[in-house]
Design an enzyme around this catalytic site. Structure first.
Site, PDB file in Angstrom:
ATOM      1  N   PRO A 215      -4.418  -8.008  -4.914  1.00  0.00           N
ATOM      2  CA  PRO A 215      -3.032  -7.569  -5.080  1.00  0.00           C
ATOM      3  C   PRO A 215      -3.012  -6.284  -5.900  1.00  0.00           C
ATOM      4  O   PRO A 215      -3.951  -6.016  -6.643  1.00  0.00           O
ATOM      5  CB  PRO A 215      -2.374  -8.705  -5.870  1.00  0.00           C
ATOM      6  CG  PRO A 215      -3.434  -9.654  -6.251  1.00  0.00           C
ATOM      7  CD  PRO A 215      -4.751  -9.161  -5.772  1.00  0.00           C
ATOM      8  N   ASP A 216      -1.961  -5.517  -5.762  1.00  0.00           N
ATOM      9  CA  ASP A 216      -1.867  -4.271  -6.528  1.00  0.00           C
ATOM     10  C   ASP A 216      -1.821  -4.577  -8.023  1.00  0.00           C
ATOM     11  O   ASP A 216      -1.325  -5.623  -8.453  1.00  0.00           O
ATOM     12  CB  ASP A 216      -0.622  -3.506  -6.109  1.00  0.00           C
ATOM     13  CG  ASP A 216      -0.632  -2.085  -6.650  1.00  0.00           C
ATOM     14  OD1 ASP A 216      -1.067  -1.185  -5.908  1.00  0.00           O
ATOM     15  OD2 ASP A 216      -0.218  -1.887  -7.810  1.00  0.00           O
ATOM     16  N   GLY A 265      -0.255   0.380   2.727  1.00  0.00           N
ATOM     17  CA  GLY A 265      -0.140   1.477   1.758  1.00  0.00           C
ATOM     18  C   GLY A 265       0.241   2.763   2.453  1.00  0.00           C
ATOM     19  O   GLY A 265       0.861   2.736   3.526  1.00  0.00           O
ATOM     20  N   GLU A 287      -0.674  -1.119   7.781  1.00  0.00           N
ATOM     21  CA  GLU A 287       0.787  -1.027   7.693  1.00  0.00           C
ATOM     22  C   GLU A 287       1.083   0.106   6.734  1.00  0.00           C
ATOM     23  O   GLU A 287       0.885  -0.028   5.529  1.00  0.00           O
ATOM     24  CB  GLU A 287       1.374  -2.353   7.193  1.00  0.00           C
ATOM     25  CG  GLU A 287       1.057  -3.547   8.081  1.00  0.00           C
ATOM     26  CD  GLU A 287       1.755  -3.506   9.430  1.00  0.00           C
ATOM     27  OE1 GLU A 287       2.706  -2.731   9.592  1.00  0.00           O
ATOM     28  OE2 GLU A 287       1.331  -4.242  10.342  1.00  0.00           O
TER      29      GLU A 287
HETATM   30  P1  NAD Z   1      -1.371   4.192  -1.711  1.00  0.00           P
HETATM   31  O1  NAD Z   1      -1.959   4.404  -0.374  1.00  0.00           O
HETATM   32  O2  NAD Z   1      -1.673   5.182  -2.761  1.00  0.00           O
HETATM   33  O3  NAD Z   1      -1.802   2.768  -2.282  1.00  0.00           O
HETATM   34  C1  NAD Z   1      -1.570   1.600  -1.544  1.00  0.00           C
HETATM   35  C2  NAD Z   1      -2.514   0.526  -2.027  1.00  0.00           C
HETATM   36  O4  NAD Z   1      -3.831   0.876  -1.661  1.00  0.00           O
HETATM   37  C3  NAD Z   1      -2.520   0.399  -3.545  1.00  0.00           C
HETATM   38  O5  NAD Z   1      -2.491  -0.964  -3.863  1.00  0.00           O
HETATM   39  C4  NAD Z   1      -3.825   1.052  -3.968  1.00  0.00           C
HETATM   40  O6  NAD Z   1      -4.346   0.448  -5.134  1.00  0.00           O
HETATM   41  C5  NAD Z   1      -4.708   0.797  -2.774  1.00  0.00           C
HETATM   42  N1  NAD Z   1      -5.760   1.791  -2.557  1.00  0.00           N
HETATM   43  C6  NAD Z   1      -5.783   3.078  -2.945  1.00  0.00           C
HETATM   44  N2  NAD Z   1      -6.923   3.664  -2.536  1.00  0.00           N
HETATM   45  C7  NAD Z   1      -7.643   2.725  -1.880  1.00  0.00           C
HETATM   46  C8  NAD Z   1      -8.900   2.722  -1.220  1.00  0.00           C
HETATM   47  N3  NAD Z   1      -9.668   3.802  -1.144  1.00  0.00           N
HETATM   48  N4  NAD Z   1      -9.310   1.586  -0.632  1.00  0.00           N
HETATM   49  C9  NAD Z   1      -8.546   0.477  -0.673  1.00  0.00           C
HETATM   50  N5  NAD Z   1      -7.351   0.427  -1.294  1.00  0.00           N
HETATM   51  C10 NAD Z   1      -6.899   1.533  -1.888  1.00  0.00           C
HETATM   52  O7  NAD Z   1       0.183   4.048  -1.494  1.00  0.00           O
HETATM   53  P2  NAD Z   1       1.327   3.926  -2.589  1.00  0.00           P
HETATM   54  O8  NAD Z   1       1.947   5.256  -2.741  1.00  0.00           O
HETATM   55  O9  NAD Z   1       0.872   3.207  -3.785  1.00  0.00           O
HETATM   56  O10 NAD Z   1       2.322   2.949  -1.795  1.00  0.00           O
HETATM   57  C11 NAD Z   1       3.403   3.410  -1.109  1.00  0.00           C
HETATM   58  C12 NAD Z   1       3.073   3.620   0.356  1.00  0.00           C
HETATM   59  O11 NAD Z   1       2.805   2.362   0.970  1.00  0.00           O
HETATM   60  C13 NAD Z   1       4.231   4.215   1.119  1.00  0.00           C
HETATM   61  O12 NAD Z   1       3.746   5.174   2.004  1.00  0.00           O
HETATM   62  C14 NAD Z   1       4.801   3.043   1.853  1.00  0.00           C
HETATM   63  O13 NAD Z   1       5.519   3.384   3.002  1.00  0.00           O
HETATM   64  C15 NAD Z   1       3.570   2.257   2.168  1.00  0.00           C
HETATM   65  N6  NAD Z   1       3.914   0.859   2.450  1.00  0.00           N
HETATM   66  C16 NAD Z   1       3.916   0.454   3.737  1.00  0.00           C
HETATM   67  C17 NAD Z   1       4.289  -0.845   4.055  1.00  0.00           C
HETATM   68  C18 NAD Z   1       4.315  -1.324   5.482  1.00  0.00           C
HETATM   69  O14 NAD Z   1       4.425  -2.528   5.675  1.00  0.00           O
HETATM   70  N7  NAD Z   1       4.240  -0.462   6.480  1.00  0.00           N
HETATM   71  C19 NAD Z   1       4.658  -1.731   3.036  1.00  0.00           C
HETATM   72  C20 NAD Z   1       4.639  -1.274   1.732  1.00  0.00           C
HETATM   73  C21 NAD Z   1       4.264   0.025   1.442  1.00  0.00           C
END
Ligand code: NAD
Length: 550
Positions: A215-216, A265, A287
């Protein structure tokens, strides 16, 4: 570090809650505000026991965006811990896969009730960790209950063996089987701490997989408490492993050992995750982000559309992947719609209380606040008009930002194409459905869209032309999201794969074709001339076509 926090409150905790509210908040200034709200000392320690964390593990603190105060201290896993989590999950998975589907599914039905029974406590934790308003936190409770019910009732059907017409009718008996992938690695984001931590894991588990979940870091308490409830519902030990830590190290370590990758993410991170999964030839469901549009047609019920737009734009302060960031208005009704909509926006009630009654809460972090401010200031400096909001609200909390409506946004501005992921919407005017569809599709993303019209066939027609994984007619996001029997996910840069429905569980399985051949085989029978055999086979093909066999 003490596991204690003071924020304003107004709700009551129920029996068995791990959190307590001494008394409701008196009327008066909203911040600083009495009385103390306490996350019980020891909560972090208790929940932390569920985390795979060996002797070298560190600690991380969980902080609330409502005040910046510390909520709890929990363990922080190492990459060795991730390996250990996989070892235990792999050892537990075969027995779990042998457990009848009905027994696996029954756990979800029990979880359904536990989530509803413990909703006050969960709502508090969600609010504390995410900063969102209580009503938006409640969306998560409903979502998890809905997903539990859906897969509990339907898993048996989705996973059932299916007979197919064989190559030679009657003589070739073909059956499709579904096997679990093995261990599914899940990296969940922060914006829906309850939903995102559970709803992708549940179908993976019911399909007979073990799961390693990260989880985050901003969602740990909600995630761990909900996993406690899943344990209470009867999940056997070791089948679900939890590790905690940052994305680039611990998240990546989870995904690189997975037999199937489930990532939620941003699009840039998703692209990297997909590249790594492709190199290992394992499947991945991604997603990702969206730049979602709501079209209000000239025959829409404008009051209802405005009410819906308020929810669709500002739920979770816009930190919702399927939230609306573009309002596409038919020019014939644009002004009248805006009168209704802006009236609602101006009277929205914002606040940090852990109580019902607020229309919007806080952003989750200084990074999110900076991102929102950058988008709005960029638009303002390049000539956009701020119809509402456009400023931070530090009196309410460190990361509060006013619900914001922009007009005159051009393609020179960051918020035209980039996902803001905050409480900001831009207004565009069109003169036809065709123009509305073109504008809605003028984005690299393809996650969610909405169409408002009193003419349902028109709504369906327009919806089918929008390149998005979900389109809501006369709703903004909730109708499609909560229809758990239908797939949900993104086209284009919004992702690969779907959650919900058949696709949301079958992606966690390997299909297998087992075909038994009876009596005669595919070789040319002894003594039959090759040409005669070919003629007979061609004749049987024609016959099968004639009688309608596939
Ligand atoms: P992010 O991509 O920076 O991070 C998302 C998650 O990925 C975080 O928990 C982070 O810790 C993890 N992460 C980061 N680098 C990683 C790696 N190299 N390997 C594995 N995990 C890694 O995104 P964010 O800005 O924190 O979140 C917002 C984004 O998420 C927005 O673009 C939003 O639209 C998207 N989102 C999409 C959905 C969906 O269902 N389509 C749902 C929620 C959020």
């Amino acid at each position: 570090m003490t596991d204690q926090l003071t924020v304003p409150v107004g709700a009551r905790a129920s029996a068995g809650d791990t959190v307590s509210h001494p008394t409701p908040a008196p009327a008066g200034p909203r911040r600083p505000s009495p009385p103390p709200y306490v996350v019980g000392p020891g909560l972090g320690e208790r929940l932390g026991r569920r985390v795979m964390a060996g002797k070298d593990a560190g600690t991380q603190v969980s902080v609330t965006p409502l005040t910046g105060g510390v909520l709890a201290t929990v363990p922080s896993s190492t990459t060795d811990d991730v390996r250990a989590a996989y070892a235990l999950a792999r050892a537990a998975q075969p027995a779990w896969a042998q457990t009848p589907v009905g027994e696996r599914a029954a756990i979800l039905l029990r979880l359904h009730d536990l989530i509803l029974d413990h909703q006050n406590e969960l709502l508090d934790l969600i609010q504390l960790e995410s900063g969102k308003a209580r009503r938006h936190a409640f969306d998560e409770v409903l979502d998890v209950a809905g997903v539990c019910r859906h897969y509990a009732r339907k898993a048996n059907d989705y996973l059932a063996r299916r007979r197919h017409l064989g190559a030679i009718p009657v003589l070739s008996q073909s059956v499709e089987l579904r096997h679990p992938k093995g261990v599914v690695g899940i990296v969940a984001p922060w914006n829906y701490p309850l939903s995102m931590s559970l709803t992708d894991a549940l179908p993976a588990l019911v399909a007979g997989n073990a799961v390693v979940l990260r989880p985050d870091e901003k969602a740990v308490l909600t995630a761990l408490r909900s996993i406690e409830l899943l344990d209470e519902a009867g999940l056997p030990p070791d089948v679900l492993q939890v590790v905690l830590g940052d994305g680039p190290h611990i998240g990546a370590a989870v995904l690189e050992q997975a037999d199937y990758v489930m990532f939620t993410g941003s699009t840039p991170t998703g692209r990297k995750v997909a590249t790594d999964a492709a190199a290992r030839l394992v499947g991945a469901s991604l997603e990702l982000g969206g730049k979602n549009a709501m079209y209000v047609a000239d025959d829409a019920n404008l009051k209802k559309a405005a009410e819906c737009a308020e929810r669709a734009v500002f739920s979770s302060a816009g930190q919702l992947c399927i939230s609306v960031e573009r309002l596409v208005l038919h020019e014939a009704i644009a002004d009248e719609f805006l009168t209704h909509f802006l009236g609602r926006v101006e009277s929205m009630k914002l606040g940090p209380e852990l109580a019902w009654g607020n229309d919007m809460g806080s952003l989750i972090s200084p990074e999110q606040l900076a991102r929102v401010q950058a988008h709005v200031e960029d638009a303002r400096s390049k000539g956009a008009t701020v119809l509402a909001g456009g400023k931070a609200l530090p009196d309410l909390g460190p990361y509060f930002y006013a619900p914001t409506v922009l007009d005159g946004v051009t393609d020179q501005m960051m918020c035209r194409d980039g996902e803001t992921f905050g409480p900001v919407v831009s207004v565009y005017r069109v003169s036809s459905d065709q123009e509305a569809v073109a504008l809605a599709n003028d984005t690299a993303y393809g996650l969610n869209a909405a169409v408002w019209t009193r003419n349902i066939p028109r709504g369906r027609r327009v919806a089918a032309q929008i390149r998005c994984g979900t389109v809501n007619v006369n709703e903004g996001y909730a109708a499609a999201w909560a229809s758990n029997g239908s797939p949900m996910g993104g086209m284009g840069q919004s992702g690969i794969g779907r959650r919900h429905g058949a696709e949301g569980i079958l992606k966690y399985t390997e299909s297998q074709n087992v075909t038994v051949q009876h009596v005669t085989g595919f070789g040319i029978p002894k003594g039959v001339p090759e040409k005669a055999w070919a003629t007979a086979m061609s004749g049987s093909m024609r016959l099968m076509k004639k009688v309608g066999l596939s």
